[in-house]
Motif scaffolding. Structure first.
Motif, PDB file in Angstrom:
ATOM      1  N   CYS A 165      -5.626  -5.270   2.312  1.00  0.00           N
ATOM      2  CA  CYS A 165      -5.395  -3.616   2.648  1.00  0.00           C
ATOM      3  C   CYS A 165      -3.999  -3.680   1.858  1.00  0.00           C
ATOM      4  O   CYS A 165      -3.759  -2.246   1.392  1.00  0.00           O
ATOM      5  CB  CYS A 165      -5.248  -3.163   3.868  1.00  0.00           C
ATOM      6  N   GLY A 166      -2.374  -4.332   1.928  1.00  0.00           N
ATOM      7  CA  GLY A 166      -2.126  -4.326   0.573  1.00  0.00           C
ATOM      8  C   GLY A 166      -1.241  -3.709   1.569  1.00  0.00           C
ATOM      9  O   GLY A 166       0.416  -4.330   1.124  1.00  0.00           O
ATOM     10  N   LYS A 167      -1.195  -3.620   3.156  1.00  0.00           N
ATOM     11  CA  LYS A 167      -0.759  -2.644   4.205  1.00  0.00           C
ATOM     12  C   LYS A 167       0.290  -3.608   5.432  1.00  0.00           C
ATOM     13  O   LYS A 167       1.458  -3.859   5.660  1.00  0.00           O
ATOM     14  CB  LYS A 167      -0.741  -1.710   4.628  1.00  0.00           C
ATOM     15  N   CYS A 168      -0.547  -4.798   5.293  1.00  0.00           N
ATOM     16  CA  CYS A 168      -0.402  -5.552   6.587  1.00  0.00           C
ATOM     17  C   CYS A 168       0.691  -6.697   6.506  1.00  0.00           C
ATOM     18  O   CYS A 168       0.821  -7.454   5.448  1.00  0.00           O
ATOM     19  CB  CYS A 168      -1.951  -5.984   7.351  1.00  0.00           C
ATOM     20  N   CYS A 198      -1.259  -9.405   3.958  1.00  0.00           N
ATOM     21  CA  CYS A 198      -1.146  -8.663   2.733  1.00  0.00           C
ATOM     22  C   CYS A 198      -0.230  -8.753   2.014  1.00  0.00           C
ATOM     23  O   CYS A 198       0.115  -9.450   1.137  1.00  0.00           O
ATOM     24  CB  CYS A 198      -1.951  -7.825   2.312  1.00  0.00           C
ATOM     25  N   CYS A 221      -6.235 -11.060   4.456  1.00  0.00           N
ATOM     26  CA  CYS A 221      -5.692  -9.915   5.246  1.00  0.00           C
ATOM     27  C   CYS A 221      -6.496  -9.668   6.724  1.00  0.00           C
ATOM     28  O   CYS A 221      -7.526  -9.941   6.880  1.00  0.00           O
ATOM     29  CB  CYS A 221      -6.818  -8.334   4.600  1.00  0.00           C
ATOM     30  N   TYR A 222      -5.031  -8.946   7.419  1.00  0.00           N
ATOM     31  CA  TYR A 222      -5.450  -8.246   8.949  1.00  0.00           C
ATOM     32  C   TYR A 222      -6.007  -7.665   9.187  1.00  0.00           C
ATOM     33  O   TYR A 222      -7.207  -7.827  10.386  1.00  0.00           O
ATOM     34  CB  TYR A 222      -4.579  -8.333   9.891  1.00  0.00           C
ATOM     35  N   HIS A 223      -7.455  -6.998   8.327  1.00  0.00           N
ATOM     36  CA  HIS A 223      -8.146  -6.302   8.221  1.00  0.00           C
ATOM     37  C   HIS A 223      -9.260  -6.470   7.866  1.00  0.00           C
ATOM     38  O   HIS A 223     -10.461  -5.809   7.649  1.00  0.00           O
ATOM     39  CB  HIS A 223      -7.965  -4.218   7.716  1.00  0.00           C
TER      40      HIS A 223
HETATM   41 ZN    ZN Z   1      -3.938  -6.115   4.567  1.00  0.00          ZN
END
Ligand code: ZN
Length: 218
Positions: free
Chosen positions: A195-198, A201, A186-188
């Motif tokens: 995060c499931g959003k980047c 992910c 994950c980039y976060h």
């Molecule tokens: Zn992510």
């Protein structure tokens, strides 16, 4: 005795490569770089995984990389882009990163009498990172051999695999849970599902769903 050096980050791809290397080489060493990435949790995850794998692990400082250019992986002021309307590489691209990593890895490898270098780059899920392409790896391999008068072999076991196939490889290596729960892609900087959003992910989770579905149906 066959020896290999793995360029390691604690992410899905390089962790899969680490265990792949353990299957094919008698001695495996891992190397990681601190280049000012936003989420230092990556390196802590890498340390734990390397210990579990029973390989010696070395972290080197390359923080100059974040000083010479700006990108969303090293600059916390920059938002991670979710798509690129004009087809340029995403702003998470760290220009020159793989070339620098592999060059330092090669210097370290030669100093330790190791000629096999393993990297988790690939171009199947090509997201616009030019230094993940096979053509670049072949070219750098040749350059490194010439520059240090040494017969390096850069192995790229994931080069032509998409994410679901990389999950499959982890399953076959018996490390599915390690990859699913401990690696950070994950980039976060969140481990496992992230995060499931980047974009990273999304790619990882989409591959996981495809892999699990094909397992169920096959
Ligand atoms: Zn992510």
């Amino acid at each position: 005795m066959s020896q290999a050096l793995v360029v390691f980050s604690g992410g899905q791809d390089s962790t899969t490569c680490l265990f792949w290397a353990k299957k094919y080489f008698e001695t495996v060493v891992a190397i990681a770089f601190n280049y000012g990435q936003r989420h230092i949790s990556e390196l802590s995850a890498a340390k734990v995984i390397a210990e579990q794998a029973g390989v010696s692990f070395h972290i080197f400082n390359l923080d100059m990389l974040s000083a010479v250019s700006h990108n969303a992986l090293t600059d916390s002021q920059m938002e991670v882009e979710t798509d690129q309307p004009d087809h340029r590489p995403p702003n998470t691209l760290v220009e020159g990163r793989n070339m620098l990593f592999l060059t330092y890895a090669a210097i370290f490898a030669k100093a330790n009498g190791i000629n096999n270098i393993i990297t988790g780059v690939g171009q199947a899920d090509y997201s616009g990172y030019p230094d993940c392409r096979n053509e670049f790896i072949l070219s750098l391999n040749k350059t490194l051999n010439l520059s240090m008068d040494f017969e390096y072999i850069i192995h790229t076991p994931l080069m032509w695999l998409d994410k679901s196939q990389i999950w499959e490889m982890a399953g076959n290596l018996g490390i599915f849970e390690i990859i699913r729960d401990q690696t950070i892609t994950c980039y976060h900087g969140f481990a496992g599902e992230g995060c499931g959003k980047c974009p990273s992910c999304k790619l990882r989770n989409k591959g996981l769903v495809t892999y699990l579905n094909s397992k169920e149906n096959g």
